[in-house]
Design an enzyme around this catalytic site. Structure first.
Site, PDB file in Angstrom:
ATOM      1  N   ASP A 199      -6.307 -10.924  13.001  1.00 34.67           N
ATOM      2  CA  ASP A 199      -6.661 -10.500  11.642  1.00 34.67           C
ATOM      3  C   ASP A 199      -8.159 -10.221  11.559  1.00 34.67           C
ATOM      4  O   ASP A 199      -8.971 -11.127  11.718  1.00 34.67           O
ATOM      5  CB  ASP A 199      -6.269 -11.608  10.656  1.00 34.67           C
ATOM      6  CG  ASP A 199      -6.383 -11.173   9.206  1.00 34.67           C
ATOM      7  OD1 ASP A 199      -6.819 -10.034   8.946  1.00 34.67           O
ATOM      8  OD2 ASP A 199      -6.028 -11.988   8.326  1.00 34.67           O
ATOM      9  N   HIS A 238      -9.347  -9.080   8.738  1.00 38.81           N
ATOM     10  CA  HIS A 238      -9.593  -9.524   7.360  1.00 38.81           C
ATOM     11  C   HIS A 238     -10.473  -8.564   6.571  1.00 38.81           C
ATOM     12  O   HIS A 238     -11.117  -8.951   5.601  1.00 38.81           O
ATOM     13  CB  HIS A 238     -10.228 -10.925   7.377  1.00 38.81           C
ATOM     14  CG  HIS A 238      -9.843 -11.780   6.202  1.00 38.81           C
ATOM     15  ND1 HIS A 238     -10.686 -12.055   5.160  1.00 38.81           N
ATOM     16  CD2 HIS A 238      -8.680 -12.429   5.921  1.00 38.81           C
ATOM     17  CE1 HIS A 238     -10.084 -12.831   4.277  1.00 38.81           C
ATOM     18  NE2 HIS A 238      -8.868 -13.068   4.706  1.00 38.81           N
ATOM     19  N   GLU A 276      -4.657  -6.756  12.211  1.00 37.37           N
ATOM     20  CA  GLU A 276      -4.436  -6.711  10.764  1.00 37.37           C
ATOM     21  C   GLU A 276      -5.707  -6.359  10.011  1.00 37.37           C
ATOM     22  O   GLU A 276      -6.779  -6.880  10.304  1.00 37.37           O
ATOM     23  CB  GLU A 276      -3.920  -8.079  10.298  1.00 37.37           C
ATOM     24  CG  GLU A 276      -3.706  -8.190   8.800  1.00 37.37           C
ATOM     25  CD  GLU A 276      -3.087  -9.517   8.411  1.00 37.37           C
ATOM     26  OE1 GLU A 276      -3.360  -9.983   7.285  1.00 37.37           O
ATOM     27  OE2 GLU A 276      -2.332 -10.092   9.217  1.00 37.37           O
ATOM     28  N   GLU A 309      -1.856  -6.234   2.580  1.00 38.20           N
ATOM     29  CA  GLU A 309      -1.927  -7.347   1.640  1.00 38.20           C
ATOM     30  C   GLU A 309      -2.680  -6.989   0.368  1.00 38.20           C
ATOM     31  O   GLU A 309      -2.493  -7.619  -0.667  1.00 38.20           O
ATOM     32  CB  GLU A 309      -2.571  -8.566   2.301  1.00 38.20           C
ATOM     33  CG  GLU A 309      -4.048  -8.423   2.610  1.00 38.20           C
ATOM     34  CD  GLU A 309      -4.594  -9.601   3.389  1.00 38.20           C
ATOM     35  OE1 GLU A 309      -5.157 -10.509   2.755  1.00 38.20           O
ATOM     36  OE2 GLU A 309      -4.442  -9.611   4.617  1.00 38.20           O
ATOM     37  N   ASP A 328       2.745  -8.037   0.061  1.00 43.03           N
ATOM     38  CA  ASP A 328       2.793  -9.442  -0.337  1.00 43.03           C
ATOM     39  C   ASP A 328       3.715  -9.565  -1.533  1.00 43.03           C
ATOM     40  O   ASP A 328       3.508  -8.896  -2.552  1.00 43.03           O
ATOM     41  CB  ASP A 328       1.376  -9.926  -0.672  1.00 43.03           C
ATOM     42  CG  ASP A 328       1.302 -11.429  -0.889  1.00 43.03           C
ATOM     43  OD1 ASP A 328       2.049 -11.941  -1.736  1.00 43.03           O
ATOM     44  OD2 ASP A 328       0.471 -12.084  -0.224  1.00 43.03           O
ATOM     45  N   HIS A 337       3.224 -10.340   4.004  1.00 40.02           N
ATOM     46  CA  HIS A 337       2.050 -11.209   3.926  1.00 40.02           C
ATOM     47  C   HIS A 337       2.399 -12.394   3.028  1.00 40.02           C
ATOM     48  O   HIS A 337       2.945 -12.226   1.942  1.00 40.02           O
ATOM     49  CB  HIS A 337       0.899 -10.401   3.337  1.00 40.02           C
ATOM     50  CG  HIS A 337      -0.383 -11.131   3.192  1.00 40.02           C
ATOM     51  ND1 HIS A 337      -0.810 -11.670   1.993  1.00 40.02           N
ATOM     52  CD2 HIS A 337      -1.368 -11.394   4.087  1.00 40.02           C
ATOM     53  CE1 HIS A 337      -1.994 -12.223   2.168  1.00 40.02           C
ATOM     54  NE2 HIS A 337      -2.355 -12.074   3.420  1.00 40.02           N
TER      55      HIS A 337
END
Length: 380
Positions: A183, A185, A209, A234, A256, A283
């Site tokens: 990730d 992020h 990700e 997400e 998500d 997610h």
């Protein structure tokens, strides 16, 4: 049957639950939350309740249309998350009313179990080794880890070497038959993203990700042409948000269930992704209702790859997912898989007394604010 009461509960570590009760005693639960903005979403749920009180809870699609499009201004994380939690609760009620799991209402199961992954922490390779070893010992066949902490707009050689060392440590424990997802992020800027992805390509991540923040989705096509699968979603909240990412060539879509309009919209996002031959990896670093809703979609959606879950994640200090659950059976993973159950509704039974006792104990979680050495804001 009519909706008689809607309540919300803001509980530690950073979750918001909503409870929808009908006049004949059925209760559905949802998890409407934006992490770090729970109070704002709570207010949005209260406004949405004006439409739902006194209404037939089984008109789920009509309620979804009104709540998302009935106001002149629409979309965004707060509104979409408020709708998501209420949508989850209405599907929970519908399943109970018909005496079947939600996945049965979505067309029936396409699988008997869902592969899960767990998050692993650690800033140093030795810590990663220990964390991944514990996950493997617990039966997981896949883990996810952060690629970077705070990082500048252009990665240094040391930044990239640290990334490779940490992912290599995970791969060494996992071997060739298990998976590691990495990730980013949204922390890295464009100059770093392609170099970082290339640096770990030989370690065969399951996916990278959110290599860029969502506002730079127009750059995704410059990353998806490479050999490493790119995942994102997400911070995308609708089919229309996902369409540009899918056309840009992402390999994995990550809606998500507590942000992207709930079960109703994520089911449609899954169908849209299927037209691009893109699998879902929902997610879910959240609580038990969000995970239960995710699993219902997973069991009924053909193109699901893997499911995130939050037990033991670093956010859950003081309270964890099972603290609010009366029956942990749906969350007992066997060999890294969640097993399908026949429980009506979302399949999770909350400990209502624990939820009510915890309401108000959440001081309001906020994500950290990071700054670069020069004092400017850094992506968290």
């Amino acid at each position: 049957m009519r909706i008689a009461r809607i309540e919300t509960f803001q509980v530690p570590p950073r979750w918001l639950f909503c409870r929808v009760e009908t006049d004949d005693g059925l209760v559905g639960w949802g998890e409407p939350v934006v992490e770090g903005r729970a109070e704002v979403v709570r207010a949005a749920v209260e406004v949405a309740a004006e439409h739902l009180l006194g209404a037939d809870p089984l008109r789920i699609e009509d309620h979804w249309q009104v709540l998302t499009k009935g106001g002149f201004y629409r979309g965004g994380p707060v509104l979409s998350s408020a709708v998501a939690g209420l949508d989850q609760a209405l599907w929970d009620i519908a399943g109970q009313a018909y005496g079947v799991p939600v996945y049965a209402l979505l067309g029936g199961p396409v699988r008997d179990r869902v592969r899960m992954y767990t998050w692993v922490g650690g800033d140093e390779p030795a810590e990663i080794t220990d964390s991944v070893g514990a996950a493997v010992a617990a039966g997981f066949t896949a883990v996810k880890m952060n690629g970077f902490g705070r990082i500048g707009r252009a990665a240094t050689a040391a930044d990239l070497a640290g990334l490779v060392d940490r992912v290599a440590a995970a791969r060494a424990v996992l071997g060739a038959d298990r998976d590691v997802a990495v990730d980013f992020h949204g922390r890295v800027a464009w100059p770093t993203a392609p170099r970082a992805i290339a640096a770990i390509a030989d370690l065969h991540p399951l996916f990278v990700e959110e290599p860029l923040p969502p506002e730079y989705g127009h750059q995704l096509s410059r990353l998806t042409a490479g050999p490493v699968p790119i995942a994102t979603g997400e911070r995308l909240y609708s089919r229309t948000d996902f369409l540009p990412a899918l056309t840009a060539g992402i390999a994995v879509a990550q809606p998500d269930l507590s942000h992207a309009g709930g079960i109703s919209e994520v089911r449609r996002i899954g169908a849209l992704a299927e037209t691009f031959d893109v699998p879902l990896a929902p997610h879910c670093p959240l609580g038990p209702v969000a995970l239960a809703a995710s699993l219902q979609v997973d069991f009924a959606t053909p193109n699901v790859l893997i499911q995130e879950q939050s037990m033991g994640i670093h956010y859950n200090t003081g309270n964890d997912l099972l603290d609010y659950v009366a029956d942990p059976t749906p969350f007992r993973f066997v060999d890294g898989y969640a097993q399908r159950t026949e429980t009506p509704g979302l399949g999770v039974t909350l400990d209502e007394a624990a939820v009510r006792a915890a309401d108000g104990r959440d001081a309001g979680w906020r994500n950290p604010l990071w700054r670069h050495p020069d004092g400017s804001l850094a992506e968290w």
